[in-house]
Enzyme design. Structure first.
Site, PDB file in Angstrom:
ATOM      1  N   LEU A  33       1.219   2.504  -2.682  1.00 54.63           N
ATOM      2  CA  LEU A  33       0.982   3.726  -1.912  1.00 54.63           C
ATOM      3  C   LEU A  33       2.259   4.269  -1.279  1.00 54.63           C
ATOM      4  O   LEU A  33       3.141   3.521  -0.874  1.00 54.63           O
ATOM      5  CB  LEU A  33      -0.062   3.446  -0.816  1.00 54.63           C
ATOM      6  CG  LEU A  33      -1.419   2.937  -1.312  1.00 54.63           C
ATOM      7  CD1 LEU A  33      -2.363   2.731  -0.126  1.00 54.63           C
ATOM      8  CD2 LEU A  33      -2.054   3.885  -2.325  1.00 54.63           C
ATOM      9  N   HIS A  37       0.059   9.616  -1.231  1.00 53.71           N
ATOM     10  CA  HIS A  37      -1.294   9.046  -1.117  1.00 53.71           C
ATOM     11  C   HIS A  37      -1.791   9.145   0.337  1.00 53.71           C
ATOM     12  O   HIS A  37      -2.944   9.489   0.584  1.00 53.71           O
ATOM     13  CB  HIS A  37      -1.288   7.557  -1.500  1.00 53.71           C
ATOM     14  CG  HIS A  37      -0.918   7.268  -2.921  1.00 53.71           C
ATOM     15  ND1 HIS A  37       0.218   6.574  -3.265  1.00 53.71           N
ATOM     16  CD2 HIS A  37      -1.545   7.568  -4.094  1.00 53.71           C
ATOM     17  CE1 HIS A  37       0.277   6.448  -4.590  1.00 53.71           C
ATOM     18  NE2 HIS A  37      -0.776   7.050  -5.116  1.00 53.71           N
ATOM     19  N   GLN A  61      -6.221   4.139 -18.936  1.00 52.41           N
ATOM     20  CA  GLN A  61      -5.538   5.443 -18.882  1.00 52.41           C
ATOM     21  C   GLN A  61      -4.063   5.334 -19.238  1.00 52.41           C
ATOM     22  O   GLN A  61      -3.350   6.328 -19.260  1.00 52.41           O
ATOM     23  CB  GLN A  61      -5.748   6.124 -17.534  1.00 52.41           C
ATOM     24  CG  GLN A  61      -4.960   5.550 -16.366  1.00 52.41           C
ATOM     25  CD  GLN A  61      -5.275   6.286 -15.080  1.00 52.41           C
ATOM     26  OE1 GLN A  61      -6.340   6.114 -14.489  1.00 52.41           O
ATOM     27  NE2 GLN A  61      -4.349   7.113 -14.616  1.00 52.41           N
ATOM     28  N   GLY A 147      -4.238  14.967  -5.608  1.00 47.40           N
ATOM     29  CA  GLY A 147      -2.952  15.626  -5.402  1.00 47.40           C
ATOM     30  C   GLY A 147      -2.686  16.683  -6.471  1.00 47.40           C
ATOM     31  O   GLY A 147      -3.024  16.506  -7.643  1.00 47.40           O
ATOM     32  N   LYS A 149       0.149  17.259  -7.511  1.00 51.05           N
ATOM     33  CA  LYS A 149       1.242  16.750  -8.356  1.00 51.05           C
ATOM     34  C   LYS A 149       0.722  16.483  -9.774  1.00 51.05           C
ATOM     35  O   LYS A 149       1.399  16.768 -10.748  1.00 51.05           O
ATOM     36  CB  LYS A 149       1.848  15.463  -7.781  1.00 51.05           C
ATOM     37  CG  LYS A 149       3.068  15.030  -8.584  1.00 51.05           C
ATOM     38  CD  LYS A 149       3.570  13.689  -8.178  1.00 51.05           C
ATOM     39  CE  LYS A 149       2.788  12.562  -8.769  1.00 51.05           C
ATOM     40  NZ  LYS A 149       3.242  12.128 -10.097  1.00 51.05           N
ATOM     41  N   SER A 185       6.144   9.525  -6.029  1.00 49.18           N
ATOM     42  CA  SER A 185       5.360   8.905  -7.089  1.00 49.18           C
ATOM     43  C   SER A 185       5.569   7.396  -6.995  1.00 49.18           C
ATOM     44  O   SER A 185       6.665   6.949  -6.642  1.00 49.18           O
ATOM     45  CB  SER A 185       5.866   9.410  -8.447  1.00 49.18           C
ATOM     46  OG  SER A 185       5.417   8.562  -9.478  1.00 49.18           O
TER      47      SER A 185
HETATM   48  P1  PAJ Z   1      -2.234   7.616  -8.478  1.00 50.37           P
HETATM   49  O1  PAJ Z   1      -1.084   7.987  -9.333  1.00 50.37           O
HETATM   50  O2  PAJ Z   1      -2.144   6.377  -7.644  1.00 50.37           O
HETATM   51  O3  PAJ Z   1      -2.531   8.838  -7.536  1.00 50.37           O
HETATM   52  C1  PAJ Z   1      -3.632   8.842  -6.661  1.00 50.37           C
HETATM   53  C2  PAJ Z   1      -3.766  10.236  -6.059  1.00 50.37           C
HETATM   54  O4  PAJ Z   1      -2.585  10.521  -5.299  1.00 50.37           O
HETATM   55  C3  PAJ Z   1      -3.858  11.338  -7.131  1.00 50.37           C
HETATM   56  O5  PAJ Z   1      -4.814  12.295  -6.729  1.00 50.37           O
HETATM   57  C4  PAJ Z   1      -2.452  11.909  -7.151  1.00 50.37           C
HETATM   58  O6  PAJ Z   1      -2.399  13.264  -7.571  1.00 50.37           O
HETATM   59  C5  PAJ Z   1      -2.081  11.793  -5.671  1.00 50.37           C
HETATM   60  N1  PAJ Z   1      -0.621  11.848  -5.489  1.00 50.37           N
HETATM   61  C6  PAJ Z   1       0.322  11.120  -6.131  1.00 50.37           C
HETATM   62  N2  PAJ Z   1       1.565  11.498  -5.748  1.00 50.37           N
HETATM   63  C7  PAJ Z   1       1.394  12.498  -4.837  1.00 50.37           C
HETATM   64  C8  PAJ Z   1       2.272  13.314  -4.079  1.00 50.37           C
HETATM   65  N3  PAJ Z   1       3.590  13.194  -4.176  1.00 50.37           N
HETATM   66  N4  PAJ Z   1       1.762  14.239  -3.237  1.00 50.37           N
HETATM   67  C9  PAJ Z   1       0.397  14.391  -3.134  1.00 50.37           C
HETATM   68  N5  PAJ Z   1      -0.498  13.642  -3.817  1.00 50.37           N
HETATM   69  C10 PAJ Z   1      -0.016  12.723  -4.660  1.00 50.37           C
HETATM   70  O7  PAJ Z   1      -3.730   9.600 -10.113  1.00 50.37           O
HETATM   71  C11 PAJ Z   1      -4.072   8.424 -10.185  1.00 50.37           C
HETATM   72  O8  PAJ Z   1      -3.560   7.461  -9.375  1.00 50.37           O
HETATM   73  C12 PAJ Z   1      -5.104   7.921 -11.172  1.00 50.37           C
HETATM   74  O9  PAJ Z   1      -5.063   8.704 -12.323  1.00 50.37           O
HETATM   75  C13 PAJ Z   1      -6.547   7.914 -10.584  1.00 50.37           C
HETATM   76  C14 PAJ Z   1      -7.030   9.324 -10.196  1.00 50.37           C
HETATM   77  C15 PAJ Z   1      -6.640   6.985  -9.361  1.00 50.37           C
HETATM   78  C16 PAJ Z   1      -7.520   7.371 -11.652  1.00 50.37           C
HETATM   79  O10 PAJ Z   1      -7.170   6.113 -12.074  1.00 50.37           O
END
Ligand code: PAJ
Length: 281
Positions: A33, A37, A61, A147, A149, A185
């Site tokens: 995280l 997140h 995925q 997100g 992103k 990220s």
């Molecule tokens: P993950 O990459 O862990 O991201 C979880 C959530 O955090 C997603 O909705 C993503 O768009 C958001 N997020 C990531 N980086 C961000 C940022 N810099 N600013 C705002 N939000 C951000 O996306 C996934 O996991 C997976 O595909 C999941 C939806 C959990 C399914 O497995």
């Protein structure tokens, strides 16, 4: 914060929460995280009585085994961060719990998966949609936070919730960035120092094209972006597309849409990064 590992337990627990009339906000993640997140957790905290976060590194995925193997895992730190954000429940299931059969469902995304991530990561969105749908059916949240992103993911999840009549409101949240503009990220921590520096080019280029978009053609913009990445040895452009924000169809001329977003994927060393910028809406 309660940490729950099984579907049965989290279902029973949340049934009691709903019986009390409390609203449930949900943030699905794959862990490692960061502030991106946590911004989703904060939004969920503001709008709901009860907040659930899930951490599950979803193997179906990932289209490359090496990407799954090196995906960062920091569960102890994640738990501390979620405690600090006053998250109520962490749902942290095992692989057998979530995926007794490792097969992804096949969805009809109505063409939303035809370009960009869908084109370059075969099967990726079926894997995402399978797990997100399962999570929604288990958690039954009123609202779920995603997100911007991962823009294509957001649009696709919106579609599957509508198509499958899942009673959850999808809330889009802004992209949180590092000081130099790089979108946060989990994969950023895999970058070396020099790669990390190069990665900042992605958003610099996106900001530049937003300025140019009023007085250059789409083709000129594409050529500009390609030329910027040709200069770099470590940052390789995988795709850059200017698309309609709803259909995700690539545009040839500005007049084709009133809601336009530019999306890109760039390979920096061994790390694949995605980002986007809204050009107008
Ligand atoms: P993950 O990459 O862990 O991201 C979880 C959530 O955090 C997603 O909705 C993503 O768009 C958001 N997020 C990531 N980086 C961000 C940022 N810099 N600013 C705002 N939000 C951000 O996306 C996934 O996991 C997976 O595909 C999941 C939806 C959990 C399914 O497995």
């Amino acid at each position: 914060m309660l940490i729950i590992n099984t579907i049965e337990e989290v279902r029973n627990h949340l049934a009691k929460i709903r019986e009390k009339g409390l609203s449930v906000g949900f943030v699905p993640t794959m862990g490692a995280l960061h502030e991106g997140h946590l911004s989703l957790i904060r939004e969920a905290r503001k709008e709901n009585d009860y907040v659930v976060c899930s951490i599950f590194i979803n193997p179906i995925q990932f289209n490359k085994k090496s990407d799954l193997e090196k995906y960062p895992r920091n569960i102890e730190t994640d738990i501390n961060l979620l405690n600090d954000e006053k998250c109520d429940v962490l749902f942290y299931p095992s692989e057998v719990e979530m995926l007794p059969t490792t097969k992804a469902e096949t969805f009809d995304f109505g063409g939303l998966d035809q370009f960009m991530e869908g084109k370059f990561r075969s099967g990726h969105f079926n894997g995402v949609a399978t797990i997100v749908k399962k999570l929604f059916e288990i958690i039954e949240p009123q609202r779920a936070y995603f997100g911007m992103k991962d823009y294509q993911q957001l649009v696709i999840i919106h579609k599957i919730t509508k198509d499958h009549n899942l009673p959850v409101e999808i809330i889009p949240c802004h992209t949180i960035r590092e000081e130099d503009g790089l979108a946060m990220s989990s994969r950023n921590q895999l970058l070396s120092k020099s790669e990390r520096k190069q990665a900042a080019t992605i958003f610099k280029v996106l900001k530049m094209i937003k300025i140019h978009s009023g007085f250059s053609t789409i083709n000129e913009i594409k050529e500009y972006v390609e030329s910027q990445f040709r200069k770099s040895k470590t940052a390789k452009l995988e795709y850059f597309e200017i698309v309609d924000m709803y259909s995700l169809k690539p545009l040839k001329a500005w007049a084709e849409s009133n809601n336009v977003i530019a999306c890109t994927a760039v390979q920096v060393g061994n790390v694949r990064l995605i980002d986007n910028i809204i050009l107008f809406s």
